[in-house]
Design an enzyme around this catalytic site. Structure first.
Site, PDB file in Angstrom:
ATOM      1  N   SER A  14       0.837  -1.191   0.000  1.00  0.00           N
ATOM      2  CA  SER A  14       0.000   0.000   0.000  1.00  0.00           C
ATOM      3  C   SER A  14       0.879   1.250   0.000  1.00  0.00           C
ATOM      4  CB  SER A  14      -0.973  -0.043   1.187  1.00  0.00           C
ATOM      5  OG  SER A  14      -1.990   0.910   1.031  1.00  0.00           O
ATOM      6  N   ALA A  15       0.726   2.154   0.996  1.00  0.00           N
ATOM      7  CA  ALA A  15       1.618   3.323   1.040  1.00  0.00           C
ATOM      8  C   ALA A  15       3.071   2.876   1.218  1.00  0.00           C
ATOM      9  CB  ALA A  15       1.219   4.258   2.171  1.00  0.00           C
TER      10      ALA A  15
END
Length: 552
Positions: free
Chosen positions: A211-212
């Site tokens: 994800s991030a």
């Protein structure tokens, strides 16, 4: 019996005497000692928790070298996470003193030496998260023990600033932003300089994240500041090209935040913010939790990296020449977007609530608004081509998830794979598609595939460490993923290493676009080509070439 007892006692004694351990390790900051675990016959692991890789950071400043310590640092406890809000945007927790890393070193038969190193960067929308992850049945999600032992690699997890203190930017030199990315970079550089003392190979570092954290890994390969530090990279459900990865107008959010904490929005803004209480700053760094099909949640994510002319000297799409000699593996989950659709179209999660075609139209309209009616009509015909005259509720709900999955995760990942392959020197490129159904979906969403972050439990071996929570097929899947991930870390080829794999994973090329589908049922036939071609073609070829009628 007496002889047998003596032999058992002798073998235990020999085992104790021959215990494989690094003991006290000398690092640039001083001596550290972790905890030594006995895993099995002739199998040990040293675990180091809470080693500082930088000093307590100055507010809105790049990290600085740690001044060091005297004596031996007992590295046996995870340190505080960085200051952050909880997901409900109500409570602040954590500490400014948070730049620490954790190391798992397996000794399989002998003390570790010259081992491949895997450095994990956690996700959490650049707003949340910590180096050890959520507590899960008595273990932590990012506990590196299973991955390190089963894959015979060193695993490192690191902390970095998030939220306001990690990513607030005024869009100029007064508050340049990207502090969290600089923290990650400082940790990678520390590992490169120090990991040899832990039995690691500084020339074979794989950075991986989700994800991030995946987007962060992507940024770390694109920045010129990591030249020569990273050998390989794995991005899971997140790349630098994702629409949420870069804030292209950071000043607007910075001024809104400044007003919340009674700071001016003129030339005195940065100085005022630097003097404001860090918890107050963190609490002010909220994002709206309300969204609708017309105003998707993903558009609310504002505390993200920026093109600062330093860490990111240019648009990410123009920096892939820096990845030419980095082996790269990337993929997405088949229903990654479900977590966002849950906010935007709440009816999606209820088998009793009707999801309307109008909601689909509004959602797609929001993602295509810069191209107006033409963008929407092309997109709608692309996503409803197989609907027929009377689509079922399951079909409509799955279409909503597909639109969010493609726009937010899958299409940007495909674009990053293509750019990596087309800029490659010695670096190889591999594409995957994770499709193991969500284990909770069976109860009221039988159509639900792999949701966002569903892959993490398998990469970190939770089906082994918490066996009562999983079926045998989940351990099979975890074994497959640990094999592919650690083989790749060792050799740059997920098929070649110490662990056997169920299918030969071909490289992704600028013309071939081959990928591996990963789930618990996979066999040699799970190799595909041109993943979601119709949708990739819409978002990367048709949509960008339509005339724009709107821009931020």
């Amino acid at each position: 019996m007496a002889v047998l007892g003596v032999l058992v006692a002798l073998s235990v004694l020999l085992e104790i005497i021959s215990a494989a351990s690094l003991g006290v390790v000398s690092t640039e900051g001083g001596l550290v000692q972790g905890q030594n675990l006995l895993l099995g016959f002739s199998r040990y692991m040293d675990v180091f928790k809470g080693i500082p890789f930088a000093d307590i950071p100055g507010r809105f400043e790049k990290p600085k070298s740690h001044p060091g310590w005297s004596g031996t640092l007992k590295a046996t406890q995870f340190r505080d996470k960085c200051l952050q809000l909880n997901p409900f945007m109500t409570i602040v927790s954590g500490n400014e003193d948070c730049l620490y890393l954790n190391i798992w070193v397996p000794h399989i038969g002998s003390v570790a030496s010259n081992m491949p190193v895997m450095v994990w960067i956690y996700g959490g929308a650049f707003m949340f998260g910590e180096s050890f992850g959520a507590n899960f049945m008595g273990t932590h999600l990012y506990n590196g023990q299973e991955l390190a032992e089963r894959g015979n690699v060193i695993v490192v997890t690191l902390g970095y600033r998030v939220g306001t203190l990690g990513f607030l930017s005024a869009g100029d030199s007064t508050l340049p932003g990207n502090y969290g990315l600089w923290d990650q970079q400082a940790a990678i550089a520390w590992v490169h300089r120090n990991i040899q003392a832990f039995g690691g190979d500084p020339s074979n570092i794989t950075v991986f994240g989700e994800s991030a954290g995946g987007a962060s890994v992507s940024f770390q390969t694109l920045t010129p500041h990591n030249k020569g530090l990273i050998r390989r990279a794995i991005t899971q459900s997140g790349v630098a090209l994702c629409p949420w990865s870069v804030n292209r107008n950071p000043r607007k959010y910075a001024e809104e935040l400044a007003l919340k904490v009674n700071c001016p929005t003129d030339s005195g803004m940065a100085d005022c913010l630097k003097m404001t209480d860090p918890k107050v700053l963190t609490k002010a760094g909220t994002v709206s939790l309300t969204s609708s099909p017309d105003d998707p949640f993903v558009d609310n994510l504002a505390l993200t990296p920026v093109i600062d002319g330093d860490f990111l000297p240019d648009d990410p799409s123009n920096l892939f020449h820096n990845t030419a000699d980095i082996d790269y593996m990337a993929g997405a989950n088949d229903m990654d977007g479900h977590i966002f659709t849950f906010y935007d179209v709440p009816s999606i999660n209820s088998p009793l609530t009707f999801t309307s075609v109008d909601e689909i139209k509004r959602l797609l309209g929001a993602f295509t608004k810069e191209k107006g009616t033409l963008g929407f009509e092309n997109g709608f015909s692309t996503y409803t081509l197989d609907w027929g005259s009377n689509p079922s509720q399951e079909t409509i709900k799955k279409t909503a998830v597909a639109i969010e999955t493609d726009y937010i995760f899958l299409i940007p990942t495909q674009a990053a794979l293509y750019l990596h392959a087309s800029n490659a020197g010695t670096g190889r490129t591999y594409s995957y598609f994770f499709s193991e159904p969500n284990r909770m979906g069976n109860y009221n969403k039988p159509w639900l595939g792999a949701d966002h972050a569903d892959d993490l439990q398998y990469v970190f071996g939770l089906p082994y460490s918490t066996p009562l929570m999983y079926w045998p097929k989940h351990r099979t899947l975890s074994g497959h993923m640990i094999a592919y991930w650690t083989n790749f870390a060792k050799t740059g080829d997920p098929n070649v290493g110490d662990l056997r794999t169920p299918a030969t994973w071909p490289t992704f090329t600028s013309t071939g676009h081959k990928f591996l589908e990963i789930n618990s049922k996979m066999d040699a036939g799970y190799v595909g080509q041109k993943l979601r071609l119709r949708y990739v073609n819409f978002w990367t070829s048709i949509f960008p070439n339509l005339p724009s009628i709107y821009s931020e």
